[in-house]
Each structure stands twice: as structure tokens, then as C-alpha cells.
Design a protein around this motif. Structure first.
Motif, PDB file in Angstrom:
ATOM      1  N   GLN A  63      50.307  55.373  87.526  1.00  0.00           N
ATOM      2  CA  GLN A  63      49.431  56.459  87.102  1.00  0.00           C
ATOM      3  C   GLN A  63      48.365  56.727  88.164  1.00  0.00           C
ATOM      4  N   TRP A  64      47.803  55.658  88.727  1.00  0.00           N
ATOM      5  CA  TRP A  64      46.783  55.809  89.784  1.00  0.00           C
ATOM      6  C   TRP A  64      47.388  56.467  91.024  1.00  0.00           C
ATOM      7  N   LEU A  65      48.564  56.027  91.410  1.00  0.00           N
ATOM      8  CA  LEU A  65      49.225  56.604  92.582  1.00  0.00           C
ATOM      9  C   LEU A  65      49.544  58.077  92.365  1.00  0.00           C
ATOM     10  N   GLN A  66      49.994  58.414  91.156  1.00  0.00           N
ATOM     11  CA  GLN A  66      50.316  59.810  90.857  1.00  0.00           C
ATOM     12  C   GLN A  66      49.081  60.694  90.988  1.00  0.00           C
ATOM     13  N   GLU A  67      47.932  60.177  90.556  1.00  0.00           N
ATOM     14  CA  GLU A  67      46.692  60.950  90.586  1.00  0.00           C
ATOM     15  C   GLU A  67      46.087  61.026  91.990  1.00  0.00           C
ATOM     16  N   LYS A  68      46.117  59.899  92.713  1.00  0.00           N
ATOM     17  CA  LYS A  68      45.414  59.815  93.993  1.00  0.00           C
ATOM     18  C   LYS A  68      46.308  60.081  95.211  1.00  0.00           C
ATOM     19  N   TYR A  69      47.562  59.676  95.125  1.00  0.00           N
ATOM     20  CA  TYR A  69      48.486  59.821  96.255  1.00  0.00           C
ATOM     21  C   TYR A  69      49.830  60.376  95.761  1.00  0.00           C
ATOM     22  N   PRO A  70      49.851  61.612  95.295  1.00  0.00           N
ATOM     23  CA  PRO A  70      51.070  62.166  94.696  1.00  0.00           C
ATOM     24  C   PRO A  70      52.250  62.291  95.657  1.00  0.00           C
ATOM     25  N   THR A  71      51.995  62.259  96.966  1.00  0.00           N
ATOM     26  CA  THR A  71      53.094  62.369  97.927  1.00  0.00           C
ATOM     27  C   THR A  71      53.784  61.026  98.185  1.00  0.00           C
ATOM     28  N   VAL A  72      53.166  59.935  97.761  1.00  0.00           N
ATOM     29  CA  VAL A  72      53.785  58.616  97.926  1.00  0.00           C
ATOM     30  C   VAL A  72      54.888  58.465  96.877  1.00  0.00           C
ATOM     31  N   LYS A  73      56.075  58.112  97.316  1.00  0.00           N
ATOM     32  CA  LYS A  73      57.211  57.964  96.413  1.00  0.00           C
ATOM     33  C   LYS A  73      57.224  56.550  95.831  1.00  0.00           C
ATOM     34  N   ILE A  74      57.409  56.465  94.522  1.00  0.00           N
ATOM     35  CA  ILE A  74      57.425  55.162  93.838  1.00  0.00           C
ATOM     36  C   ILE A  74      58.850  54.819  93.435  1.00  0.00           C
ATOM     37  N   LEU A  75      59.291  53.644  93.840  1.00  0.00           N
ATOM     38  CA  LEU A  75      60.586  53.108  93.426  1.00  0.00           C
ATOM     39  C   LEU A  75      60.333  51.849  92.615  1.00  0.00           C
ATOM     40  N   VAL A  76      60.642  51.896  91.332  1.00  0.00           N
ATOM     41  CA  VAL A  76      60.404  50.752  90.441  1.00  0.00           C
ATOM     42  C   VAL A  76      61.485  49.700  90.662  1.00  0.00           C
ATOM     43  N   LEU A  77      61.054  48.454  90.732  1.00  0.00           N
ATOM     44  CA  LEU A  77      61.962  47.312  90.853  1.00  0.00           C
ATOM     45  C   LEU A  77      61.475  46.290  89.833  1.00  0.00           C
ATOM     46  N   SER A  78      62.104  46.275  88.649  1.00  0.00           N
ATOM     47  CA  SER A  78      61.542  45.519  87.534  1.00  0.00           C
ATOM     48  C   SER A  78      62.626  44.920  86.644  1.00  0.00           C
ATOM     49  N   MET A  79      62.249  43.853  85.934  1.00  0.00           N
ATOM     50  CA  MET A  79      63.132  43.275  84.925  1.00  0.00           C
ATOM     51  C   MET A  79      63.117  44.101  83.651  1.00  0.00           C
ATOM     52  N   GLN A  80      62.103  44.956  83.483  1.00  0.00           N
ATOM     53  CA  GLN A  80      61.978  45.772  82.277  1.00  0.00           C
ATOM     54  C   GLN A  80      62.855  47.013  82.408  1.00  0.00           C
ATOM     55  N   ASP A  81      63.997  46.981  81.715  1.00  0.00           N
ATOM     56  CA  ASP A  81      64.929  48.097  81.801  1.00  0.00           C
ATOM     57  C   ASP A  81      65.129  48.774  80.448  1.00  0.00           C
ATOM     58  N   ASP A  82      64.139  48.649  79.573  1.00  0.00           N
ATOM     59  CA  ASP A  82      64.221  49.271  78.256  1.00  0.00           C
ATOM     60  C   ASP A  82      63.873  50.752  78.345  1.00  0.00           C
ATOM     61  N   GLU A  83      64.249  51.483  77.314  1.00  0.00           N
ATOM     62  CA  GLU A  83      64.053  52.934  77.297  1.00  0.00           C
ATOM     63  C   GLU A  83      62.591  53.325  77.449  1.00  0.00           C
ATOM     64  N   ASP A  84      61.696  52.663  76.709  1.00  0.00           N
ATOM     65  CA  ASP A  84      60.282  53.038  76.763  1.00  0.00           C
ATOM     66  C   ASP A  84      59.712  52.888  78.170  1.00  0.00           C
ATOM     67  N   SER A  85      60.082  51.802  78.848  1.00  0.00           N
ATOM     68  CA  SER A  85      59.552  51.563  80.191  1.00  0.00           C
ATOM     69  C   SER A  85      60.062  52.601  81.174  1.00  0.00           C
ATOM     70  N   VAL A  86      61.362  52.900  81.108  1.00  0.00           N
ATOM     71  CA  VAL A  86      61.954  53.874  82.029  1.00  0.00           C
ATOM     72  C   VAL A  86      61.324  55.254  81.835  1.00  0.00           C
ATOM     73  N   ILE A  87      61.249  55.690  80.587  1.00  0.00           N
ATOM     74  CA  ILE A  87      60.705  57.024  80.303  1.00  0.00           C
ATOM     75  C   ILE A  87      59.232  57.103  80.672  1.00  0.00           C
ATOM     76  N   LYS A  88      58.474  56.064  80.378  1.00  0.00           N
ATOM     77  CA  LYS A  88      57.041  56.072  80.691  1.00  0.00           C
ATOM     78  C   LYS A  88      56.823  56.165  82.195  1.00  0.00           C
ATOM     79  N   MET A  89      57.618  55.429  82.963  1.00  0.00           N
ATOM     80  CA  MET A  89      57.459  55.466  84.413  1.00  0.00           C
ATOM     81  C   MET A  89      57.874  56.819  84.988  1.00  0.00           C
ATOM     82  N   ILE A  90      58.878  57.444  84.393  1.00  0.00           N
ATOM     83  CA  ILE A  90      59.278  58.772  84.848  1.00  0.00           C
ATOM     84  C   ILE A  90      58.146  59.763  84.612  1.00  0.00           C
ATOM     85  N   LYS A  91      57.462  59.640  83.488  1.00  0.00           N
ATOM     86  CA  LYS A  91      56.325  60.514  83.212  1.00  0.00           C
ATOM     87  C   LYS A  91      55.210  60.321  84.233  1.00  0.00           C
ATOM     88  N   TYR A  92      55.161  59.131  84.835  1.00  0.00           N
ATOM     89  CA  TYR A  92      54.176  58.858  85.887  1.00  0.00           C
ATOM     90  C   TYR A  92      54.705  59.231  87.270  1.00  0.00           C
TER      91      TYR A  92
END
Length: 210
Positions: A63-92
Motif C-alpha cells: 500500500q505504501w509503495l502504491q501511494e509513494k512509488y507507483p512506478t515500482v513493480k511489486i512481485l509477491v513471493l509468499s507462502m500465503q496463496d489464499d484468495e483473500d491475500s491474492v485479491i488484496k494484493m492485486i488491489k494494492y
């Protein structure tokens, strides 16, 4: 040494072995990452981001990166692969989502795709997004966006389902070639190269409500 920093260093070592990428620095949590952004002249093109971090987790960091550095691309690398986590991160605004057990070859492919095409979601993550959109009963088309025609918005709505292009053509009462025209026009207008990218745009822009 903290486990999160150990993992970050292991991933950094993996990336350093890739021919076309370099690592600027590691950070064991979002707070440390913010400090590095503020105290260094160079900002990375891509941030590899975990969700489960102490002090400041991946959601807050994205969320901070989206607000402050929107041109920086975020690639998530996580053990959390549930629907809520994926959708929430996409919204960010994340550009890709990988499971932490991803082999080095796929990580390199994801980094390359995010660099060259702007997005990378493996099949399991794409399925989560499309199923979530398809199952949601509160879809909303935005008709006030002057860049997109009504028919393009209608196509975008259907593109966020699991319908094939031929099935979309049937729903829109037009030919498959016409549907391909809507798709290509959206690719050009939005600078997007994949159907998954269109779905990500639709979610982020509020064209489809989750």
C-alpha cells in the motif's frame, strides 16, 4: 540472524545468479525497506515482497509503495496463496504473485515478464482472480470513462470471467473477430498485453467490484 533476513538473502543470492538482474539491497520487513528507499539514491524497478513480515507486513508495504512509488513493480513471493491475500494484493497494485516454493526458473521467468510485459500471474493465481470476479454478484461497469467505449467496457466485463472469446462473442451478439477487435483496442489503449492484465486493470480501476 532473523529468519526473514536469512530468507531475503537466500532469494537475493538466487537472483544474483540470473543473467539480466541485479540486487540493490535486502530488507527483512517493510519498515526497513522504506528507510532504504528514503536514504538511497537508487530505487529498484521491481520489489520482491513477502506478506508475512514483522513490524510492517507485505500488505502495508504494498500500500505504501502504491501511494509513494507507483512506478515500482511489486512481485509477491509468499507462502500465503489464499484468495483473500491474492485479491488484496492485486488491489494494492502488485504486478505478479508467486508461491515461495517457486523454483528459480519460474522466478526468473516472472521477473522477465514483469519487466517486459508488466505482469506475471501463474495459472493458480489467475484462476483465483477470475473465479472471484465470476462469483461476485456486485459487478459494476463504469460508463463515464471517456477513453473506453460502452462496447469496450462490456467486453472488459466479460473478459473478467472464464468465458472463451467465442462465448463472449455470443453474449455480445457479435462475431469472434469483432471481439478480438475490442480486445486489441483495449490492449493498445491500456498498454496491456494479456487477458489477465485486463482483469487486473478492471479490479484496480473499479470497473469490477470485489
Amino acid at each position: 540472524m532473523d529468519d526473514h533476513l536469512l530468507i531475503a538473502k537466500a532469494i537475493s543470492s538466487m537472483v544474483r545468479n540470473m543473467a539480466h538482474f541485479e540486487v540493490l539491497y535486502e530488507a527483512e520487513n517493510g519498515s526497513v525497506l522504506i528507510n532504504k528507499f528514503k536514504t538511497r539514491d537508487s530505487v529498484p524497478d521491481i520489489v520482491l515482497l513477502d506478506i508475512s513480515m514483522p513490524i510492517m507486513d507485505g500488505f502495508q508495504t504494498a500500500q505504501w509503495l502504491q501511494e509513494k512509488y507507483p512506478t515500482v513493480k511489486i512481485l509477491v513471493l509468499s507462502m500465503q496463496d489464499d484468495e483473500d491475500s491474492v485479491i488484496k494484493m492485486i488491489k494494492y497494485g502488485v504486478k505478479g504473485y508467486l508461491h515461495k516454493n517457486t523454483p528459480p526458473a519460474e522466478l526468473e521467468k516472472a521477473l522477465t515478464n514483469v519487466t517486459e510485459q508488466g505482469i506475471y500471474f501463474p495459472n493458480w493465481a489467475t484462476s483465483i482472480v477470475l473465479q472471484t470476479i465470476s462469483n461476485n454478484k456486485h459487478k459494476k461497469l463504469i460508463t463515464s470513462d471517456e477513453k473506453l467505449s460502452h462496447r469496450e467496457l462490456e467486453f472488459l466485463h466479460y473478459a473478467c470471467t472464464e468465458l472463451t472469446y467465442k462465448e463472449i462473442a455470443d453474449q455480445m451478439c457479435c462475431s469472434p473477430r469483432t471481439v478480438e477487435g475490442y480486445r486489441d483496442a483495449l490492449f493498445d489503449k491500456l498498454n496491456i498485453k494479456t487477458r489477465t492484465g485486463l482483469a487486473m486493470f478492471a479490479v484496480k480501476a473499479g470497473i469490477v467490484k470485489l
